[in-house]
Design an enzyme around this catalytic site. Structure first.
Site, PDB file in Angstrom:
ATOM      1  N   CYS A  42       0.877  -1.165   0.000  1.00  0.00           N
ATOM      2  CA  CYS A  42       0.000   0.000   0.000  1.00  0.00           C
ATOM      3  C   CYS A  42       0.917   1.218   0.000  1.00  0.00           C
ATOM      4  O   CYS A  42       2.125   1.077  -0.147  1.00  0.00           O
ATOM      5  CB  CYS A  42      -1.008  -0.010   1.141  1.00  0.00           C
ATOM      6  N   CYS A  98      -2.180   3.447  -6.200  1.00  0.00           N
ATOM      7  CA  CYS A  98      -1.368   2.441  -5.518  1.00  0.00           C
ATOM      8  C   CYS A  98      -0.013   2.327  -6.201  1.00  0.00           C
ATOM      9  O   CYS A  98       0.115   2.557  -7.395  1.00  0.00           O
ATOM     10  CB  CYS A  98      -2.052   1.090  -5.588  1.00  0.00           C
ATOM     11  N   CYS A 152      -4.430  -1.161  -1.311  1.00  0.00           N
ATOM     12  CA  CYS A 152      -4.808   0.238  -1.244  1.00  0.00           C
ATOM     13  C   CYS A 152      -5.494   0.664  -2.517  1.00  0.00           C
ATOM     14  O   CYS A 152      -5.666  -0.122  -3.434  1.00  0.00           O
ATOM     15  CB  CYS A 152      -3.589   1.120  -1.007  1.00  0.00           C
TER      16      CYS A 152
END
Length: 179
Positions: A10, A89, A82
């Site tokens: 992430c 991302c 994410c």
């Protein structure tokens, strides 16, 4: 036989990827070497540590890592947790297969490439401490459910034969979840 390698990614490597790393290592660490990293690492969020501790998984020794620490390394699975309409991302070259949390209308663009949306970032939520902790728990539980589904649908080690236990839906070339 060497363990397969998994990298959770992430942006900040502070909450979602840390929780995913802890969950996956707890659930499947006998079969996988599990790591996490971010493109802009920050300190591990204390609420991530707290909500994981509530289910008996200690991530207090985790540290946020930069994707640069893994440059040049190969992973069997790169799993991005994410992403939303407001942030992008990171990408990491060196994965054999890439996964990201599915949107309700996700679709396959090409073999091994899926279009997805990520988990909400609980660290970015602005609320009371109690509200923040509840969101962390919600994201933790969503991660756990999704990771189990991902494992049984795509990641079961070849030495495992769960087809008798779970039916004929399991395996990397199957289109149905085995959950």
């Amino acid at each position: 036989m060497a363990k397969e390698r998994v990298l959770f990614m992430c942006i900040h490597n502070a909450a979602r990827s840390q929780m995913a790393e802890g969950l996956f290592r707890h659930l499947h660490g006998d079969d996988f070497d599990v790591y996490s990293a971010g493109s802009d690492p920050q300190k591990v969020d204390p609420l991530a540590i707290k909500c994981m501790g509530e289910i008996g998984i200690d991530i207090s020794g985790h540290r946020s890592k930069s994707l640069n620490e893994f440059e040049g390394q190969e992973f069997d699975y790169i799993i991005t947790v994410c992403g939303n309409p407001y942030n992008a991302c990171p990408f990491f070259a060196g994965g054999r297969k890439y996964f990201k949390h599915p949107a309700q209308n996700s679709r396959i663009l090409a073999p091994q490439t899926l279009v997805f949306e990520g988990f909400e970032d609980p660290s970015a939520f602005d609320g009371t401490d109690g509200e923040k902790l509840e969101l962390f728990k919600k994201i933790r539980d969503e991660l756990k459910e999704w990771l189990e589904d991902l494992y049984y649908s795509y990641m079961i080690p070849e030495r495992c034969n769960l087809s008798e236990e779970r039916g004929e839906c399991c395996g990397p070339n199957k289109e149905f979840s085995c959950k």
